[in-house]
Scaffold this motif. Structure first.
Motif, PDB file in Angstrom:
ATOM      1  N   ASP A 364       0.809  -1.218   0.000  1.00 54.48           N
ATOM      2  CA  ASP A 364       0.000   0.000   0.000  1.00 54.48           C
ATOM      3  C   ASP A 364       0.843   1.268   0.000  1.00 54.48           C
ATOM      4  O   ASP A 364       0.338   2.338  -0.357  1.00 54.48           O
ATOM      5  CB  ASP A 364      -0.911   0.022   1.231  1.00 54.48           C
ATOM      6  N   LEU A 365       2.115   1.162   0.383  1.00 56.46           N
ATOM      7  CA  LEU A 365       2.950   2.345   0.573  1.00 56.46           C
ATOM      8  C   LEU A 365       3.066   3.216  -0.683  1.00 56.46           C
ATOM      9  O   LEU A 365       3.006   4.450  -0.572  1.00 56.46           O
ATOM     10  CB  LEU A 365       4.340   1.914   1.054  1.00 56.46           C
ATOM     11  N   PRO A 366       3.220   2.645  -1.886  1.00 57.20           N
ATOM     12  CA  PRO A 366       3.360   3.527  -3.061  1.00 57.20           C
ATOM     13  C   PRO A 366       2.104   4.306  -3.406  1.00 57.20           C
ATOM     14  O   PRO A 366       2.158   5.213  -4.244  1.00 57.20           O
ATOM     15  CB  PRO A 366       3.727   2.546  -4.190  1.00 57.20           C
ATOM     16  N   PHE A 367       0.959   3.968  -2.793  1.00 56.83           N
ATOM     17  CA  PHE A 367      -0.301   4.576  -3.211  1.00 56.83           C
ATOM     18  C   PHE A 367      -0.939   5.454  -2.142  1.00 56.83           C
ATOM     19  O   PHE A 367      -2.077   5.890  -2.307  1.00 56.83           O
ATOM     20  CB  PHE A 367      -1.299   3.472  -3.601  1.00 56.83           C
ATOM     21  N   VAL A 368      -0.244   5.725  -1.043  1.00 59.70           N
ATOM     22  CA  VAL A 368      -0.884   6.430   0.069  1.00 59.70           C
ATOM     23  C   VAL A 368      -1.232   7.867  -0.291  1.00 59.70           C
ATOM     24  O   VAL A 368      -2.118   8.465   0.323  1.00 59.70           O
ATOM     25  CB  VAL A 368       0.005   6.408   1.324  1.00 59.70           C
ATOM     26  N   PHE A 369      -0.540   8.440  -1.302  1.00 58.63           N
ATOM     27  CA  PHE A 369      -0.832   9.824  -1.678  1.00 58.63           C
ATOM     28  C   PHE A 369      -1.872   9.927  -2.793  1.00 58.63           C
ATOM     29  O   PHE A 369      -2.161  11.023  -3.263  1.00 58.63           O
ATOM     30  CB  PHE A 369       0.449  10.537  -2.129  1.00 58.63           C
ATOM     31  N   GLU A 370      -2.422   8.793  -3.225  1.00 54.94           N
ATOM     32  CA  GLU A 370      -3.423   8.826  -4.280  1.00 54.94           C
ATOM     33  C   GLU A 370      -4.790   9.167  -3.704  1.00 54.94           C
ATOM     34  O   GLU A 370      -5.133   8.763  -2.594  1.00 54.94           O
ATOM     35  CB  GLU A 370      -3.481   7.484  -5.010  1.00 54.94           C
ATOM     36  N   ARG A 371      -5.560   9.885  -4.484  1.00 53.29           N
ATOM     37  CA  ARG A 371      -6.902  10.262  -4.048  1.00 53.29           C
ATOM     38  C   ARG A 371      -7.791   9.022  -3.987  1.00 53.29           C
ATOM     39  O   ARG A 371      -7.766   8.172  -4.873  1.00 53.29           O
ATOM     40  CB  ARG A 371      -7.518  11.278  -5.015  1.00 53.29           C
ATOM     41  N   TYR A 372      -8.563   8.941  -2.914  1.00 56.75           N
ATOM     42  CA  TYR A 372      -9.557   7.874  -2.726  1.00 56.75           C
ATOM     43  C   TYR A 372      -8.933   6.494  -2.600  1.00 56.75           C
ATOM     44  O   TYR A 372      -9.613   5.490  -2.810  1.00 56.75           O
ATOM     45  CB  TYR A 372     -10.586   7.861  -3.866  1.00 56.75           C
ATOM     46  N   TYR A 373      -7.609   6.427  -2.285  1.00 54.30           N
ATOM     47  CA  TYR A 373      -7.017   5.103  -2.103  1.00 54.30           C
ATOM     48  C   TYR A 373      -7.534   4.494  -0.800  1.00 54.30           C
ATOM     49  O   TYR A 373      -7.503   5.130   0.258  1.00 54.30           O
ATOM     50  CB  TYR A 373      -5.492   5.178  -2.062  1.00 54.30           C
ATOM     51  N   ARG A 374      -8.003   3.242  -0.849  1.00 56.77           N
ATOM     52  CA  ARG A 374      -8.739   2.644   0.263  1.00 56.77           C
ATOM     53  C   ARG A 374      -7.961   1.561   1.004  1.00 56.77           C
ATOM     54  O   ARG A 374      -8.463   0.947   1.922  1.00 56.77           O
ATOM     55  CB  ARG A 374     -10.053   2.052  -0.242  1.00 56.77           C
ATOM     56  N   GLY A 375      -6.699   1.303   0.566  1.00 47.32           N
ATOM     57  CA  GLY A 375      -5.962   0.202   1.189  1.00 47.32           C
ATOM     58  C   GLY A 375      -5.790   0.389   2.684  1.00 47.32           C
ATOM     59  O   GLY A 375      -6.127  -0.479   3.487  1.00 47.32           O
ATOM     60  N   ARG A 376      -5.302   1.554   3.130  1.00 50.31           N
ATOM     61  CA  ARG A 376      -5.080   1.773   4.549  1.00 50.31           C
ATOM     62  C   ARG A 376      -6.402   2.006   5.281  1.00 50.31           C
ATOM     63  O   ARG A 376      -6.558   1.666   6.451  1.00 50.31           O
ATOM     64  CB  ARG A 376      -4.145   2.967   4.737  1.00 50.31           C
ATOM     65  N   LEU A 377      -7.352   2.611   4.583  1.00 49.58           N
ATOM     66  CA  LEU A 377      -8.670   2.772   5.204  1.00 49.58           C
ATOM     67  C   LEU A 377      -9.285   1.422   5.521  1.00 49.58           C
ATOM     68  O   LEU A 377      -9.944   1.244   6.535  1.00 49.58           O
ATOM     69  CB  LEU A 377      -9.588   3.561   4.260  1.00 49.58           C
ATOM     70  N   ARG A 378      -9.053   0.457   4.657  1.00 55.19           N
ATOM     71  CA  ARG A 378      -9.611  -0.871   4.880  1.00 55.19           C
ATOM     72  C   ARG A 378      -9.020  -1.487   6.134  1.00 55.19           C
ATOM     73  O   ARG A 378      -9.723  -2.092   6.958  1.00 55.19           O
ATOM     74  CB  ARG A 378      -9.322  -1.753   3.665  1.00 55.19           C
TER      75      ARG A 378
END
Length: 429
Positions: A364-378
């Motif tokens: 998930d680390l490469p995508f934490v700055f993307e809008r609406y990314y839900r990996g960490r929210l999950r």
């Protein structure tokens, strides 16, 4: 629009012309080589026969017929001296080889001297020339056939080459219909594509202008009631003697109003793609201001802050922009790291916010700055028993502000070991 040929037509004619020129050059070269070889072979035959005839005459061999002519073959005829019916165009020639064309015929002639008189040898190459012309006609037919095949091949290739451009143009035209502000003075596929891009650019610029207008109107409409709230709060503190708890609440109200105003100012700067005014900012105090608005929420979540930034740490930058970045980083720690401790440090070049929370998964680390990314929210929703459908934009907004300001925001994280937790590094340029 001009009536120029379309791009597909130009590709077709260019490929067809290239094929026609290539095949035509090959045909011309083949024809000239054949004609030259034919002439050389005949000249060699005439010269060889003339030399043989001279040897026979010198040897005293009787070579002439009753009429004085020497018939050496169907197309080869000779004469010795003035005897026989020597054609007038040959009789006056000096020794050597010649190529003549009397009465539409083609003769190869060799003249040599001997002790019995001058020897004349003529080869009638008219039939040979006719065969060469027939070969040229065959080459011309092949050239026409190759040109025709090349034309249809070029049509098929042009359709494949230009087809994707036409498909893109149709999609853009369907997405941005209408007429562009800037007209394109060409009617081919490239002109249609440029015109479609102009329409798309007009639509994008119109959307950006509407977004900026909405942001400015929203900021103006909200700023007026915020000013009234802050003014009333200030009057309350000035006119009455407030209990300590009430005074703290009023002070919190004024700070919240200031934060909302600062957020509106930064949002307006983001929408206009222009950073706010630069000023000298005490980094420790700025982090304390960002924390104060979230302190109660952080306390409930179990997040504590250790601010180790020196008091002397000062940077010249947009304070509102930095507040928005720090506020979103703190909010991210409250939502995803708590219960944990958050430690802030300054090494003279970059600001570091590190927590000892559960960390972020490597995938998930490469995508934490993307809008609406839900990996960490999950992950956080699963731990807290919340609805995983909620979404956040905090880190995306922080990254957008940093990009606008020319800052660099990086993140590293680990889920095990002594370095467990997440570290955000903010470097100012």
């Amino acid at each position: 629009m001009t009536g120029a040929a379309t791009l597909k037509q130009r590709v077709i004619w260019a490929l067809t012309a290239a094929i026609a020129i290539f095949v035509g050059v090959q045909a011309i070269v083949a024809y000239l080589v054949l004609a030259e070889q034919e002439d050389r072979i005949v000249d060699q035959i005439v010269l060889t026969e003339a030399q043989r005839l001279v040897h026979r005459v010198e040897a005293g061999e009787e070579v002439t017929q009753a009429n004085g002519d020497i018939l050496l073959g169907p197309s080869l005829q000779g004469w010795v001296g003035a005897g026989g019916d020597v054609p007038s165009v040959i009789a006056g020639l000096a020794p050597g080889q010649y190529q003549l064309a009397p009465n539409g015929q083609t003769w190869h002639v060799a003249v040599a001297d001997s002790s019995k008189g001058r020897v004349y040898l003529r080869y009638d190459a008219t039939e040979n020339e006719r065969r060469v012309y027939e070969f040229g006609s065959v080459l011309l037919g092949l050239w026409l056939a190759c040109t025709l095949v090349g034309y249809w091949t070029a049509r098929a290739l042009a359709g494949r080459v230009v087809g994707p451009m036409v498909a893109v143009t149709d999609r853009i035209e369907a997405w941005a219909p209408g007429s562009p502000v800037l007209k394109v003075e060409r009617s081919d596929e490239a002109g249609r594509l440029i015109e479609a891009f102009n329409r798309m650019q007009d639509k994008v610029e119109q959307s950006i202008a509407q977004e900026r207008e909405f942001s400015a109107n929203l900021s103006h409409e909200i700023r007026t009631p915020l000013t009234s709230i802050r003014t009333d709060a200030e009057l309350v503190t000035m006119e009455t003697e407030l209990p300590p708890q009430t005074g703290l609440r009023v002070a919190r109200i004024m700070r919240a109003v200031d934060e909302i105003a600062a957020t509106l100012e930064t949002a307006r700067a983001i929408s206009s793609a222009r950073p706010g005014p630069r000023e000298e900012v005490a980094l420790r105090a700025c982090l304390d201001d960002a924390w104060s608005g979230l302190a109660e929420r952080a306390h409930r979540a179990g997040l504590t802050l250790t601010n180790e930034i020196p008091d002397a740490a000062v940077a010249t930058l947009d304070r509102y922009g930095l507040l928005m970045v720090l506020r979103n980083l703190v909010r991210n720690a409250v939502d995803h790291a708590a219960p944990a401790s958050l430690r802030a440090t300054w090494n003279g070049e970059c600001l570091v916010l590190a927590d000892d929370g559960p960390g972020i998964a490597a995938q998930d680390l490469p995508f934490v700055f993307e809008r609406y990314y839900r990996g960490r929210l999950r992950d956080s929703a699963a731990d807290a028993g919340e609805d995983s459908g909620r979404r956040g934009l905090g880190l995306a907004i922080a990254k957008r502000v940093c990009d606008l300001q020319g800052w660099r925001l990086a993140v590293s994280s680990s889920r095990e070991g002594p370095d467990r937790g997440t570290r955000f590094l903010l470097r100012f340029s």
